[in-house]
Write a protein that holds these residues in place. Structure first.
Motif, PDB file in Angstrom:
ATOM      1  N   PHE A  11      -8.423  -4.908  -9.125  1.00  0.00           N
ATOM      2  CA  PHE A  11      -7.876  -5.701 -10.236  1.00  0.00           C
ATOM      3  C   PHE A  11      -6.819  -4.887 -10.985  1.00  0.00           C
ATOM      4  O   PHE A  11      -5.696  -5.357 -11.208  1.00  0.00           O
ATOM      5  CB  PHE A  11      -8.991  -6.136 -11.192  1.00  0.00           C
ATOM      6  CG  PHE A  11      -8.488  -6.823 -12.426  1.00  0.00           C
ATOM      7  CD1 PHE A  11      -8.229  -8.185 -12.425  1.00  0.00           C
ATOM      8  CD2 PHE A  11      -8.244  -6.110 -13.589  1.00  0.00           C
ATOM      9  CE1 PHE A  11      -7.738  -8.823 -13.557  1.00  0.00           C
ATOM     10  CE2 PHE A  11      -7.763  -6.734 -14.728  1.00  0.00           C
ATOM     11  CZ  PHE A  11      -7.509  -8.100 -14.711  1.00  0.00           C
ATOM     12  N   CYS A  12      -7.169  -3.665 -11.360  1.00  0.00           N
ATOM     13  CA  CYS A  12      -6.248  -2.821 -12.132  1.00  0.00           C
ATOM     14  C   CYS A  12      -4.981  -2.501 -11.333  1.00  0.00           C
ATOM     15  O   CYS A  12      -3.872  -2.601 -11.875  1.00  0.00           O
ATOM     16  CB  CYS A  12      -6.946  -1.537 -12.560  1.00  0.00           C
ATOM     17  SG  CYS A  12      -8.268  -1.808 -13.765  1.00  0.00           S
ATOM     18  N   PHE A  13      -5.152  -2.133 -10.072  1.00  0.00           N
ATOM     19  CA  PHE A  13      -3.984  -1.810  -9.244  1.00  0.00           C
ATOM     20  C   PHE A  13      -3.096  -3.039  -9.058  1.00  0.00           C
ATOM     21  O   PHE A  13      -1.869  -2.932  -9.060  1.00  0.00           O
ATOM     22  CB  PHE A  13      -4.417  -1.261  -7.877  1.00  0.00           C
ATOM     23  CG  PHE A  13      -4.617   0.225  -7.859  1.00  0.00           C
ATOM     24  CD1 PHE A  13      -3.634   1.062  -7.375  1.00  0.00           C
ATOM     25  CD2 PHE A  13      -5.786   0.783  -8.337  1.00  0.00           C
ATOM     26  CE1 PHE A  13      -3.807   2.431  -7.359  1.00  0.00           C
ATOM     27  CE2 PHE A  13      -5.982   2.148  -8.323  1.00  0.00           C
ATOM     28  CZ  PHE A  13      -4.991   2.983  -7.837  1.00  0.00           C
ATOM     29  N   SER A  14      -3.702  -4.209  -8.884  1.00  0.00           N
ATOM     30  CA  SER A  14      -2.925  -5.430  -8.652  1.00  0.00           C
ATOM     31  C   SER A  14      -2.140  -5.836  -9.894  1.00  0.00           C
ATOM     32  O   SER A  14      -0.962  -6.198  -9.797  1.00  0.00           O
ATOM     33  CB  SER A  14      -3.843  -6.570  -8.212  1.00  0.00           C
ATOM     34  OG  SER A  14      -4.485  -6.254  -7.008  1.00  0.00           O
TER      35      SER A  14
ATOM     36  N   ASP B 272      -3.105  -2.357  -0.145  1.00  0.00           N
ATOM     37  CA  ASP B 272      -2.398  -3.531   0.384  1.00  0.00           C
ATOM     38  C   ASP B 272      -2.209  -4.582  -0.713  1.00  0.00           C
ATOM     39  O   ASP B 272      -1.141  -5.184  -0.830  1.00  0.00           O
ATOM     40  CB  ASP B 272      -3.145  -4.127   1.571  1.00  0.00           C
ATOM     41  CG  ASP B 272      -3.147  -3.207   2.773  1.00  0.00           C
ATOM     42  OD1 ASP B 272      -2.177  -2.435   2.932  1.00  0.00           O
ATOM     43  OD2 ASP B 272      -4.112  -3.254   3.554  1.00  0.00           O
ATOM     44  N   ALA B 273      -3.251  -4.785  -1.520  1.00  0.00           N
ATOM     45  CA  ALA B 273      -3.141  -5.737  -2.631  1.00  0.00           C
ATOM     46  C   ALA B 273      -2.088  -5.267  -3.632  1.00  0.00           C
ATOM     47  O   ALA B 273      -1.318  -6.076  -4.163  1.00  0.00           O
ATOM     48  CB  ALA B 273      -4.499  -5.911  -3.310  1.00  0.00           C
ATOM     49  N   PHE B 274      -2.037  -3.967  -3.888  1.00  0.00           N
ATOM     50  CA  PHE B 274      -1.036  -3.410  -4.792  1.00  0.00           C
ATOM     51  C   PHE B 274       0.372  -3.692  -4.269  1.00  0.00           C
ATOM     52  O   PHE B 274       1.244  -4.154  -5.020  1.00  0.00           O
ATOM     53  CB  PHE B 274      -1.247  -1.892  -4.938  1.00  0.00           C
ATOM     54  CG  PHE B 274      -0.165  -1.195  -5.713  1.00  0.00           C
ATOM     55  CD1 PHE B 274      -0.145  -1.246  -7.098  1.00  0.00           C
ATOM     56  CD2 PHE B 274       0.837  -0.489  -5.058  1.00  0.00           C
ATOM     57  CE1 PHE B 274       0.854  -0.597  -7.817  1.00  0.00           C
ATOM     58  CE2 PHE B 274       1.834   0.157  -5.765  1.00  0.00           C
ATOM     59  CZ  PHE B 274       1.847   0.101  -7.153  1.00  0.00           C
ATOM     60  N   ALA B 275       0.600  -3.436  -2.980  1.00  0.00           N
ATOM     61  CA  ALA B 275       1.929  -3.656  -2.394  1.00  0.00           C
ATOM     62  C   ALA B 275       2.331  -5.126  -2.474  1.00  0.00           C
ATOM     63  O   ALA B 275       3.479  -5.451  -2.787  1.00  0.00           O
ATOM     64  CB  ALA B 275       1.951  -3.178  -0.944  1.00  0.00           C
ATOM     65  N   ILE B 276       1.392  -6.010  -2.221  1.00  0.00           N
ATOM     66  CA  ILE B 276       1.709  -7.441  -2.285  1.00  0.00           C
ATOM     67  C   ILE B 276       1.922  -7.878  -3.732  1.00  0.00           C
ATOM     68  O   ILE B 276       2.795  -8.703  -4.019  1.00  0.00           O
ATOM     69  CB  ILE B 276       0.626  -8.262  -1.579  1.00  0.00           C
ATOM     70  CG1 ILE B 276       0.727  -8.001  -0.073  1.00  0.00           C
ATOM     71  CG2 ILE B 276       0.763  -9.751  -1.886  1.00  0.00           C
ATOM     72  CD1 ILE B 276      -0.319  -8.662   0.765  1.00  0.00           C
ATOM     73  N   ALA B 277       1.167  -7.315  -4.672  1.00  0.00           N
ATOM     74  CA  ALA B 277       1.369  -7.644  -6.087  1.00  0.00           C
ATOM     75  C   ALA B 277       2.750  -7.184  -6.553  1.00  0.00           C
ATOM     76  O   ALA B 277       3.423  -7.904  -7.300  1.00  0.00           O
ATOM     77  CB  ALA B 277       0.269  -7.010  -6.937  1.00  0.00           C
ATOM     78  N   VAL B 278       3.179  -5.997  -6.121  1.00  0.00           N
ATOM     79  CA  VAL B 278       4.532  -5.533  -6.454  1.00  0.00           C
ATOM     80  C   VAL B 278       5.560  -6.519  -5.912  1.00  0.00           C
ATOM     81  O   VAL B 278       6.498  -6.918  -6.613  1.00  0.00           O
ATOM     82  CB  VAL B 278       4.801  -4.105  -5.893  1.00  0.00           C
ATOM     83  CG1 VAL B 278       6.277  -3.745  -6.004  1.00  0.00           C
ATOM     84  CG2 VAL B 278       3.948  -3.074  -6.608  1.00  0.00           C
TER      85      VAL B 278
ATOM     86  N   TRP C 127      -3.653 -13.349 -12.780  1.00  0.00           N
ATOM     87  CA  TRP C 127      -4.157 -14.167 -11.672  1.00  0.00           C
ATOM     88  C   TRP C 127      -4.210 -13.361 -10.380  1.00  0.00           C
ATOM     89  O   TRP C 127      -5.169 -13.451  -9.612  1.00  0.00           O
ATOM     90  CB  TRP C 127      -3.306 -15.425 -11.467  1.00  0.00           C
ATOM     91  CG  TRP C 127      -3.706 -16.553 -12.362  1.00  0.00           C
ATOM     92  CD1 TRP C 127      -2.965 -17.087 -13.376  1.00  0.00           C
ATOM     93  CD2 TRP C 127      -4.940 -17.279 -12.348  1.00  0.00           C
ATOM     94  NE1 TRP C 127      -3.663 -18.099 -13.984  1.00  0.00           N
ATOM     95  CE2 TRP C 127      -4.877 -18.242 -13.373  1.00  0.00           C
ATOM     96  CE3 TRP C 127      -6.087 -17.203 -11.571  1.00  0.00           C
ATOM     97  CZ2 TRP C 127      -5.928 -19.114 -13.635  1.00  0.00           C
ATOM     98  CZ3 TRP C 127      -7.133 -18.075 -11.838  1.00  0.00           C
ATOM     99  CH2 TRP C 127      -7.047 -19.021 -12.862  1.00  0.00           C
ATOM    100  N   MET C 128      -3.167 -12.563 -10.138  1.00  0.00           N
ATOM    101  CA  MET C 128      -3.179 -11.722  -8.944  1.00  0.00           C
ATOM    102  C   MET C 128      -4.357 -10.750  -8.993  1.00  0.00           C
ATOM    103  O   MET C 128      -5.068 -10.561  -8.011  1.00  0.00           O
ATOM    104  CB  MET C 128      -1.857 -10.954  -8.800  1.00  0.00           C
ATOM    105  CG  MET C 128      -0.718 -11.814  -8.310  1.00  0.00           C
ATOM    106  SD  MET C 128       0.780 -10.832  -8.122  1.00  0.00           S
ATOM    107  CE  MET C 128       1.791 -11.558  -9.397  1.00  0.00           C
ATOM    108  N   GLY C 129      -4.554 -10.134 -10.143  1.00  0.00           N
ATOM    109  CA  GLY C 129      -5.673  -9.213 -10.299  1.00  0.00           C
ATOM    110  C   GLY C 129      -7.004  -9.887 -10.067  1.00  0.00           C
ATOM    111  O   GLY C 129      -7.888  -9.330  -9.406  1.00  0.00           O
TER     112      GLY C 129
END
Length: 184
Positions: A141-144, A14-20, A36-38
């Motif tokens: 962190f890495c995915f974000s 979910d964090a990855f999708a929102i970071a994208v 910052w997102m990470g």
């Protein structure tokens, strides 16, 4: 520990999708925004399982009952506001800035399921809680960061179009979390 890694991957989606989405919609995207997102997403994915583990027996029923509604409300509000701003054409297309308050709300919304995962981690024998939470936080962190960088590179979407898509994605993720929490 491989199972904890996969828990971290699952929690970070979910964090990855929102970071994208953030990377795609932020007009003046910089690498610092991705970092910052990470930090926000990874930090909360580290802290929430710790809190869940420490409160294992006490809050489990509340987290399971209210978590999906809280996540949905936060993401629907943020997505709705993004849609409203884009449709009213207030921002000139896309997000003008990524505030710490917005990041905080998104990090909380995407990490409530990590609180519930922490309850489960508390009952796993032969597991270092700090190591497990560190692995979950680092994975997120890495995915974000990767998601934000990827989102910033997606071609062919105008600022306004990206803002509309971003708002819809936030609302969709909120609905997904609500449906998963209520029906699954």
């Amino acid at each position: 520990m491989i199972s904890v890694f996969f828990i971290g991957v699952g929690l970070s989606m979910d964090a990855f999708a929102i970071a994208v989405t953030n990377g795609m919609t932020l007009r003046d995207f910089r690498v610092r925004h991705a970092l910052w997102m990470g930090l926000y997403f990874g930090g909360f994915q580290f802290l929430m399982p710790l809190v869940g583990a420490f409160l294992a027996g006490t809050v489990r029923s509340y987290v399971e009952a209210l978590g999906p509604y809280i996540s949905f409300a936060l993401l629907a509000f943020l997505g709705g506001k993004m849609l409203w701003d884009e449709l009213r054409d207030e921002g000139g297309g896309g997000m003008a800035s990524l505030s710490h308050l917005r990041l905080l709300a998104m990090a909380v919304a995407t990490s409530i399921d990590a609180l519930a995962a922490g309850v489960s981690l508390a009952f796993m024998e032969d597991l270092s809680l700090m190591t497990a939470c560190g692995m979950i936080g680092c994975t997120t962190f890495c995915f974000s960061v990767a998601g934000a960088m990827l989102g910033a590179k997606i071609p062919g979407i105008s600022g306004r179009g990206a803002g509309i898509v971003g708002g819809l994605v936030l609302i969709a993720i909120g609905i997904k979390l609500l449906v998963e929490g209520v029906f699954l």
